[in-house]
Design an enzyme around this catalytic site. Sequence first.
Site, PDB file in Angstrom:
ATOM      1  N   HIS A   1       0.831  -1.214   0.000  1.00  0.00           N
ATOM      2  CA  HIS A   1       0.000   0.000   0.000  1.00  0.00           C
ATOM      3  C   HIS A   1       0.863   1.262   0.000  1.00  0.00           C
ATOM      4  CE1 HIS A   1      -2.726   3.077   1.722  1.00  0.00           C
ATOM      5  NE2 HIS A   1      -3.706   2.377   1.170  1.00  0.00           N
TER       6      HIS A   1
ATOM      7  N   ASN B   1     -12.926   5.477   3.338  1.00  0.00           N
ATOM      8  CA  ASN B   1     -13.783   4.775   2.380  1.00  0.00           C
ATOM      9  C   ASN B   1     -15.087   4.297   3.003  1.00  0.00           C
ATOM     10  OD1 ASN B   1     -11.595   5.063   0.588  1.00  0.00           O
ATOM     11  ND2 ASN B   1     -10.727   3.107   1.218  1.00  0.00           N
TER      12      ASN B   1
ATOM     13  N   SER C   1      -7.155   6.573  -0.299  1.00  0.00           N
ATOM     14  CA  SER C   1      -5.704   6.503  -0.085  1.00  0.00           C
ATOM     15  C   SER C   1      -4.944   6.869  -1.338  1.00  0.00           C
ATOM     16  CB  SER C   1      -5.298   5.092   0.348  1.00  0.00           C
ATOM     17  OG  SER C   1      -5.697   4.808   1.657  1.00  0.00           O
TER      18      SER C   1
END
Length: 301
Positions: free
Chosen positions: A63, A165, A247
């Site tokens: 990530h 989210n 993100s």
Amino acid sequence: MKWVKQTVGYWCDDTKTGKCTGSGICAAVLDTGISVHPDLQGRIVGFRDFVNGSGDIYDDSGHGTHVAGILAGNGRASEGIYAGMSPEAELLIAKVLDKNGDGDVDKVVRGIEWILSVKEQFRVRIVNISVGTQPELACEQKRRLLNAVEQLWDAGLVVVVSAGNYGPGPGTVAVPGNSRKVITAGVPDMPAGRAGRRKRLNYSGRGPTEECVIKPDVFAPGTGIISCNGRYSLPGEHIYVMKSGTSMATPVVSGAAACLLSKYPDMTNVEVKLKLRESCVKYPGTEAGWGLVNVERLLAV
């Protein structure tokens, strides 16, 4: 000045002057770490692991590398096709999330305290925090994280955080995206028929906050973004990978801010925020905030 359309937005290809590519700007990224990807080599100026205490640079999730690639990847492995927003910016990395992308407030706060302690040494101007708390987190922990993030802003840093989210319902923006000080990035709603087989892709956190602050501030592309794969060195892995979420939108905005500061290095964080607001373009799905980030307008004299 030549503007090049990329996967995540526009960056300015002005390598002769170095004014619009994030040159000389250091951005700190709090995330899952970073891999020494070909697109990022030579620009990782520091790394600190608050999860496992390792002295090695690594990303056991992928990530953080994806986020860093959106912000500052130079597209070397793709001949520029998948370059990020500010392909000459430097990166200071704090690993505060584990291999599953999970973490706790204590580790994030420790990462923030470290950035504050070394910001002069590394000339940090921007902090990217693609991290948001889950709704059930205790209120005192949310307040602790919020206070720590706002310390970064009060220290003069441009702080860009994700909206989370958990949207699109009202009051769903994640902490620290509810801060009235920092810049909160969200993803535009996607009209029906634009999300493949799904009728609608609409997940970005929304305000108003408990203090009646409208959030997100700015919207940026975040769905189906191709960027650096932190696991590229493993068998069967590709050099790039696609991910979605707020993100991914956050480093688009951070990278845009890096371009702006490379051109106007004397700008304060408040001036950067105001310039972002002035340059955004109203676009369907961005009605909740200032609009969609537009780098060409942002960098205009």
